[in-house]
Design an enzyme around this catalytic site. Structure first.
Site, mmCIF file in Angstrom:
data_model
loop_
_atom_site.group_PDB
_atom_site.id
_atom_site.type_symbol
_atom_site.label_atom_id
_atom_site.label_comp_id
_atom_site.label_asym_id
_atom_site.label_seq_id
_atom_site.Cartn_x
_atom_site.Cartn_y
_atom_site.Cartn_z
ATOM 1 N N GLN A 108 11.066 -0.860 11.002
ATOM 2 C CA GLN A 108 12.295 -1.556 11.352
ATOM 3 C C GLN A 108 13.222 -0.661 12.158
ATOM 4 O O GLN A 108 12.979 0.539 12.331
ATOM 5 C CB GLN A 108 12.996 -2.036 10.082
ATOM 6 N N GLU A 116 11.262 1.701 -2.753
ATOM 7 C CA GLU A 116 11.767 1.335 -1.430
ATOM 8 C C GLU A 116 10.657 1.500 -0.403
ATOM 9 O O GLU A 116 9.983 2.528 -0.366
ATOM 10 C CB GLU A 116 12.972 2.221 -1.077
ATOM 11 N N ASP A 165 5.337 0.125 -1.465
ATOM 12 C CA ASP A 165 5.394 -1.331 -1.400
ATOM 13 C C ASP A 165 5.784 -1.886 -2.767
ATOM 14 O O ASP A 165 5.028 -1.766 -3.735
ATOM 15 C CB ASP A 165 4.022 -1.862 -0.968
ATOM 16 N N GLY A 166 6.972 -2.493 -2.862
ATOM 17 C CA GLY A 166 7.434 -3.051 -4.127
ATOM 18 C C GLY A 166 6.581 -4.194 -4.612
ATOM 19 O O GLY A 166 6.396 -4.368 -5.821
ATOM 20 N N ASP A 194 16.769 -6.103 -4.728
ATOM 21 C CA ASP A 194 17.793 -5.866 -3.708
ATOM 22 C C ASP A 194 17.086 -5.800 -2.358
ATOM 23 O O ASP A 194 16.850 -4.719 -1.809
ATOM 24 C CB ASP A 194 18.552 -4.573 -4.028
#
Length: 321
Positions: free
Chosen positions: A39, A114, A146-147, A165
């Site tokens: 990102q 995260e 990776d959550g 979140d």
């Protein structure tokens, strides 16, 4: 990462919340910027909100308004639970949710998973007022990964509270808004545990909000949506508590204030007993929205919402110098 500089990026920064409306902020300069494999991350200096973080053109948090989001996101579920000793944060790389959890003096451990390590790295360097030392607290463990994958690992680790979140439900993040993922969250909670998450805006993403709530309801006995205006998001924002045992609507303002004092929660800027009830109050249009049938989001089905186009935030960064 760019060095702080006057001039470049100065002007008005726009964010399109949907194809039909958005908002702008004046910005003095771009303090830092990174394009990671995942990102585009920016930290901007703004006269109104102080330092603010954007990801892929969408504002995530700022120094001066972050408590409008982080306090209700974390504290309403945590205080409703009453004795959170272990917590998991999926996402939350700015450190604000971890900070709120670590306010609880009985908290033994917070695990943050995260996806992009550059988010906490930039937040720690450029937004220290948001995390307020959370990244240095020995009770916090930061894992970069990776959550979604973590939630389905068979390691048996359980928590009293899980905080999702997350970024908005487009692109890879969609898989963290499915009925299957919420069922996995339920399996990760201790008996009586609470899940807290944001569920979008009832103003411009009403159908997506209804579908997220329907998805959470497939996994939990009690789902309580609640609402807070978040200045940096430019709109009324919605969050939810999910649990098999905890029902926050049954707690009085007096009881909430008693618990806040007992838990040693000092210097809260927003959340208190009266706000607890105000957050949970539902306008009639929201009641009508949530009373209508909504299709849960499944891993095998796409979430169709034109306001969630990944390009939606990508209005010209500087409108005028």
């Amino acid at each position: 990462m760019s060095a702080p500089a006057e001039g470049p990026g100065a002007g008005f920064v726009a964010e399109a919340l949907s194809p039909d409306f958005g908002f702008y902020l004046r910005t003095a300069r771009v303090l830092a910027e990174r394009r990671t494999p995942l990102q585009h991350i920016e930290v901007l200096d703004t006269p109104l909100f102080g330092r603010a973080m954007r990801i892929d053109g969408c504002f995530m948090t700022s120094e001066r308004d972050e408590f409008f989001y982080h306090e209700p996101m974390v504290q309403l579920p945590a205080v409703s639970h009453g004795n959170v000793r272990s917590a998991l944060v999926i996402g939350g790389g700015d450190g604000g949710s971890a900070r709120e959890l670590l306010r609880h003096r009985q908290m033994a451990r917070v695990l943050m998973v995260e996806l992009d390590g550059d988010v906490p790295a930039m937040a720690r360097e450029w937004l220290p007022r948001v995390s307020a030392g959370a990244f240095d607290d020995p009770r916090l463990e930061l894992r970069i990964g990776d959550g979604h994958a973590y939630m389905f690992q068979a390691d048996g680790e359980r928590f009293d509270q899980i905080v999702l979140d997350l970024t908005d439900p487009f692109g890879p993040a969609v898989q963290l808004y499915t009925a299957e993922f919420y069922a996995a969250c339920r399996e990760r909670l201790n008996p009586g545990g609470v899940l807290s998450l944001h569920i979008q805006s009832p103003i411009h993403r009403s159908e997506t909000l209804a579908r997220i709530v329907a998805s959470v309801r497939t996994a939990f006995a009690h789902v309580a949506p609640y609402f807070q205006y978040v200045p940096l998001y430019g709109t009324l924002w919605a969050m939810a508590l999910a649990s098999d045992r905890v029902e926050p609507t049954l707690l009085s303002p007096v009881e909430i204030d008693r618990r806040i004092a007992a838990l040693g929660l000092r210097e809260l800027k927003l959340y208190n007993g009266a706000m607890h009830q105000a957050l949970l109050a539902q306008p009639n249009f929201v009641r009508e929205l949530l009373a209508r049938p909504a299709e849960p989001i499944r891993a095998a089905s796409a979430l169709q919402d034109p306001t969630l186009d990944p390009e939606a935030c990508a209005a010209p960064r500087v409108l005028a110098a």
